[in-house]
Design a protein around this motif. Structure first.
Motif, mmCIF file in Angstrom:
data_model
loop_
_atom_site.group_PDB
_atom_site.id
_atom_site.type_symbol
_atom_site.label_atom_id
_atom_site.label_comp_id
_atom_site.label_asym_id
_atom_site.label_seq_id
_atom_site.Cartn_x
_atom_site.Cartn_y
_atom_site.Cartn_z
ATOM 1 N N MET A 1 57.490 36.702 11.247
ATOM 2 C CA MET A 1 58.456 35.735 10.863
ATOM 3 C C MET A 1 58.784 34.997 12.127
ATOM 4 N N LYS A 2 59.225 35.466 13.066
ATOM 5 C CA LYS A 2 59.757 34.999 14.404
ATOM 6 C C LYS A 2 58.416 33.816 14.606
ATOM 7 N N ARG A 3 57.372 34.386 14.775
ATOM 8 C CA ARG A 3 56.288 33.419 15.148
ATOM 9 C C ARG A 3 56.099 32.171 14.187
ATOM 10 N N LEU A 4 56.159 32.330 12.937
ATOM 11 C CA LEU A 4 56.329 31.130 11.873
ATOM 12 C C LEU A 4 57.344 30.300 12.149
ATOM 13 N N LEU A 5 58.739 30.739 12.472
ATOM 14 C CA LEU A 5 59.528 30.038 12.897
ATOM 15 C C LEU A 5 59.554 29.303 14.055
ATOM 16 N N PHE A 6 58.937 29.797 15.297
ATOM 17 C CA PHE A 6 58.612 29.398 16.472
ATOM 18 C C PHE A 6 57.751 28.333 16.272
ATOM 19 N N ILE A 84 46.562 29.507 12.213
ATOM 20 C CA ILE A 84 45.833 29.917 11.236
ATOM 21 C C ILE A 84 46.523 29.669 9.672
ATOM 22 N N LEU A 85 45.860 29.200 8.768
ATOM 23 C CA LEU A 85 46.405 28.666 7.422
ATOM 24 C C LEU A 85 45.578 29.707 6.501
ATOM 25 N N GLU A 86 44.348 30.158 6.513
ATOM 26 C CA GLU A 86 43.423 30.956 5.704
ATOM 27 C C GLU A 86 42.382 31.466 6.576
ATOM 28 N N GLY A 87 41.993 32.608 6.354
ATOM 29 C CA GLY A 87 40.845 33.474 7.104
ATOM 30 C C GLY A 87 41.390 34.361 8.417
ATOM 31 N N LYS A 88 40.064 34.581 8.705
ATOM 32 C CA LYS A 88 40.363 35.278 9.961
ATOM 33 C C LYS A 88 39.871 34.811 11.174
ATOM 34 N N ALA A 89 40.480 34.570 12.432
ATOM 35 C CA ALA A 89 40.002 34.166 13.569
ATOM 36 C C ALA A 89 39.817 34.982 14.705
ATOM 37 N N LYS A 90 38.821 34.799 15.534
ATOM 38 C CA LYS A 90 38.473 35.426 16.728
ATOM 39 C C LYS A 90 38.992 34.461 17.902
ATOM 40 N N PHE A 91 40.200 34.989 18.380
ATOM 41 C CA PHE A 91 40.693 34.169 19.463
ATOM 42 C C PHE A 91 40.287 34.503 20.824
ATOM 43 N N TYR A 92 39.834 33.568 21.659
ATOM 44 C CA TYR A 92 39.248 33.835 23.141
ATOM 45 C C TYR A 92 40.223 33.152 23.953
ATOM 46 N N LEU A 93 41.069 33.918 24.828
ATOM 47 C CA LEU A 93 41.908 33.121 26.009
ATOM 48 C C LEU A 93 41.509 34.043 27.361
ATOM 49 N N PRO A 102 46.098 34.909 8.811
ATOM 50 C CA PRO A 102 46.870 33.722 8.392
ATOM 51 C C PRO A 102 48.300 33.846 8.990
ATOM 52 N N LEU A 103 48.972 32.684 9.106
ATOM 53 C CA LEU A 103 50.149 32.519 9.470
ATOM 54 C C LEU A 103 50.554 33.037 10.796
ATOM 55 N N THR A 104 49.750 32.967 11.689
ATOM 56 C CA THR A 104 49.543 33.152 13.275
ATOM 57 C C THR A 104 49.462 32.081 13.999
ATOM 58 N N SER A 105 50.552 31.814 15.105
ATOM 59 C CA SER A 105 50.034 30.791 15.923
ATOM 60 C C SER A 105 49.291 31.082 17.127
ATOM 61 N N LYS A 125 40.604 28.315 7.965
ATOM 62 C CA LYS A 125 41.221 26.865 7.915
ATOM 63 C C LYS A 125 42.338 27.037 9.070
ATOM 64 N N TYR A 126 42.586 26.136 9.803
ATOM 65 C CA TYR A 126 43.565 26.194 10.883
ATOM 66 C C TYR A 126 43.871 24.835 11.265
ATOM 67 N N LEU A 127 45.265 24.518 11.865
ATOM 68 C CA LEU A 127 45.621 23.365 12.248
ATOM 69 C C LEU A 127 45.328 23.245 13.741
ATOM 70 N N VAL A 128 45.328 22.184 14.299
ATOM 71 C CA VAL A 128 45.028 22.242 15.691
ATOM 72 C C VAL A 128 46.234 20.886 16.176
ATOM 73 N N LEU A 129 46.982 21.380 17.127
ATOM 74 C CA LEU A 129 47.923 20.460 17.627
ATOM 75 C C LEU A 129 47.799 20.367 18.991
ATOM 76 N N GLN A 130 47.683 19.071 19.547
ATOM 77 C CA GLN A 130 47.541 18.708 21.188
ATOM 78 C C GLN A 130 48.423 17.508 21.457
ATOM 79 N N LYS A 131 48.604 17.350 22.777
ATOM 80 C CA LYS A 131 49.407 16.377 23.424
ATOM 81 C C LYS A 131 48.529 15.691 24.419
#
Length: 137
Positions: A1-6, A84-93, A102-105, A125-131
């Motif tokens: 929940m903290k992550r979603l709020l953040f 992440i809105l829906e599904g499972k993501a493999k995140f590489y960093l 879902p519901l992970t930033s 399905k995921y949102l991408v935000l950039q500046k």
């Protein structure tokens, strides 16, 4: 929940930062329209806000078919957030990987090597935000 709020605090500050006035309500609403998506090799994307619209800030939704990824790990000058809105993501960093749902930033700092792939059996399905940085004119 903290992550979603953040994430939503970041999203609100991302959108409102630099706004010096009022806009008509029609310009503040962008509802998803399947007829306006841009097809990609692995699914599609929908731009809620392109970098030309608001001082280099962008918001798009990417949709990726199972087992695929939009592009290989890469890096660039702009920071990037995935939500992440829906599904499972493999995140590489930077040489590490995690599977998230879902519901992970996910945050990618400037110049970090990063990528995201569909790790599930359904669409991701995921949102991408950039500046994007300002360019000299």
């Amino acid at each position: 929940m903290k992550r979603l709020l953040f994430f939503f605090i970041i999203l609100i500050s991302f959108i409102t930062y630099g706004q010096n006035g009022q806009i008509p309500i029609e310009d503040a609403i962008n509802s998803f329209d399947i007829d306006s998506v841009q097809k990609t090799k692995v699914g599609y994307q929908y731009w809620f806000l392109s970098k030309e619209e608001l001082d280099g800030r962008t918001i798009k939704m990417s949709v990726v078919k199972p087992g695929l990824f939009t592009h290989a790990p890469h890096k660039h000058i702009q920071d990037e957030f995935f939500f992440i809105l829906e599904g499972k993501a493999k995140f590489y960093l930077n040489g590490e990987e995690r599977i998230v749902g879902p519901l992970t930033s996910l945050y990618c700092p400037s110049w970090s090597m990063h990528g995201i792939a569909n790790a599930g059996e359904e669409e991701l399905k995921y949102l991408v935000l950039q500046k994007y940085p300002k360019t000299e004119e």
